[in-house]
Design an enzyme around this catalytic site. Sequence first.
Site, short mmCIF file in Angstrom:
data_model
loop_
_atom_site.label_atom_id
_atom_site.label_comp_id
_atom_site.label_asym_id
_atom_site.label_seq_id
_atom_site.Cartn_x
_atom_site.Cartn_y
_atom_site.Cartn_z
N LEU A 127 -14.94 -37.00 -8.24
CA LEU A 127 -13.68 -37.19 -8.96
C LEU A 127 -12.72 -37.98 -8.07
O LEU A 127 -12.35 -37.53 -6.99
CB LEU A 127 -13.07 -35.83 -9.31
N HIS B 228 -8.84 -29.35 1.14
CA HIS B 228 -8.02 -30.46 1.62
C HIS B 228 -6.75 -30.51 0.77
O HIS B 228 -6.76 -30.19 -0.41
CB HIS B 228 -8.83 -31.76 1.46
#
Length: 349
Positions: free
Chosen positions: A119, A222
């Site tokens: 993605l 992240h």
Amino acid sequence: MHTIRLVRPADLDALFDLAGQSTFGLTTLTPDRERLAKRIEESECGQSPLLVWVEGAEQRVIGTAGLFTHVGDSAKGEPFYAFRLERSIHRSEALNVRTEVDTLHLAKIFDGPTELGTLFLHPQFRGGGKGRVLSLSRFMLIARDPERFDRQVIAEMRGVIDQDGRSPFWDAVGRPFFQVDFPIADTLSFRDKRFIAELMPMHPIYVPLLPEQAREVIGKVHTDTEPALRLLESEGFHEAQMVDIFDGGPCIRCDRKAIRTIVESSQVELVGLFNENQDAVMDTLVATADGPFRCIGCATRRSPDGIQMQPQDAESLGVSVGDSLIVSPLKGTAKAFWSGEPSNERKPS
């Protein structure tokens, strides 16, 4: 004009340019023409569908989102690797001590679940709900042809990595055995996983013995991945008690039949077109039910007979009045999209 569709061989150059915008940790989208060409080939044969968002008359590729129909390959002897996170309780009556100890166990999965991956949306085009549409378009592909995909769907979320490609988890768990930097190991894993079986320790790894920096990032994502995690959680995904063997990022999962976009999807007929301000609220995911897969997010009008769209949106999808469509709300609703009851059932064309 814009649409999300399956990737084509002619998209290779555009996909290569898009990959140049990605950062460390997105191993399935790196600026490597040979690997990207292979990824397109795998999508073409149906193994790993890869969607691209194309924008404007020039059909510029501004984003991509992918699926792997099954992780691991028993025929080739290539498993999917992950660390399974387990917790054990230890007690000592003599010391009056009770401790909970987390351990990491290397798991090898063959012919496993469907996995979400790849993605990425070009930084210049983020915002306005595009990321949500791109991510959820994968579920519209599953809703259209569910039997192609496994009952369980997982997603490995990118773990904590700094701007220089350094992973605290890898430095503590992987580097002592592999003797290479994180970006090299992560990239190699996408090409050939044999080195994992050859060098990764098979015995449990006791988390309390790891450095504090490594312990702190186990199961963490992240910063750039936090919106993607929240989106999938809103779709019904939850922790799978597994983490990535390279960066320690979490693995989440959901039963295919419990994914919100799929549960609330319906097959309907395009019964008409309406003209409205271009800034009409984008509230619906709409995908083709037949022929080449295409998907957009757009404003719609709904009625018991079917659905209406704006002319430019119908043009983007390449559909006409009378065509069958698959629709689902862009965000969850208290009721089902159409009948008042959530359903995966498809009406006959």
